[in-house]
Design a protein around this motif. Structure first.
Motif, PDB file in Angstrom:
ATOM      1  N   ARG A  28       0.859  -1.189   0.000  1.00 41.05           N
ATOM      2  CA  ARG A  28       0.000   0.000   0.000  1.00 41.05           C
ATOM      3  C   ARG A  28       0.893   1.236   0.000  1.00 41.05           C
ATOM      4  N   THR A  30       1.315   5.232   0.109  1.00 43.77           N
ATOM      5  CA  THR A  30       0.660   6.465   0.540  1.00 43.77           C
ATOM      6  C   THR A  30       1.630   7.607   0.308  1.00 43.77           C
ATOM      7  N   ASP A  59      -1.229  -1.258  -4.153  1.00 42.76           N
ATOM      8  CA  ASP A  59      -2.419  -0.461  -3.865  1.00 42.76           C
ATOM      9  C   ASP A  59      -2.031   1.007  -3.926  1.00 42.76           C
TER      10      ASP A  59
END
Length: 155
Positions: A28, A30, A59
């Motif tokens: 993931r 970010t 992701d």
């Protein structure tokens, strides 16, 4: 079921959380994936791909930016390990469309959709035979037809 987080890498501009969903590895992202964060992203994604999982899901829902160096990293990894871009943010979706990298990478709205496509490929039940053949709702027909590259081809 999600296994415990096994790696987290953070700078002020990028955070990468890595965990497993069964045998699938999910990274993931970010923040921003670009030249200044490339080394960190590369280190995290290379570590995630080291065991050659059946699928590496990246992701990108919380990724605000992805430049050519980030796209290059994803493309290089996709040659070594089955890779899926999952739930890209609006900004990342536009970069994937405009660069036409969405034609080379598999893009899915969710990790579950990516895993389901992997199972279909394993069973030979679906069109998902190459990175170029799978597109998600994030890159649906309407979004693809609005891209400048789609308009160019009609001329």
């Amino acid at each position: 079921m999600t296994a415990a987080l096994f790696e987290e890498s953070t700078t002020g501009l990028l955070k990468v959380d890595i965990h497993r969903v069964g045998a699938v590895v999910v990274c993931r992202m970010t923040g921003d994936l670009y030249l200044d964060t490339l080394s960190q992203a590369e280190h995290a994604l290379e570590a995630a791909a080291a065991d050659l999982p059946p699928l590496l899901c990246v992701d990108m829902h919380q990724a605000q930016m992805c430049d050519a160096t980030g796209l290059g990293l994803l493309l290089r990894l996709s040659v070594r390990v089955p890779l899926a871009v999952v739930d890209p943010s609006h900004q990342v979706t536009r970069v994937l469309q405009l660069s036409e990298v969405s034609l080379a990478l598999r893009v899915f709205p969710t990790v579950d959709d990516a895993i389901e496509a992997l199972h279909r490929m394993d069973q030979g039940n679906g069109p998902a035979s190459s990175n170029a053949s799978i597109h998600s709702a994030a890159l649906d027909a309407g979004a693809r037809s609005s891209a400048p590259s789609a308009r160019r081809r009609r001329h």
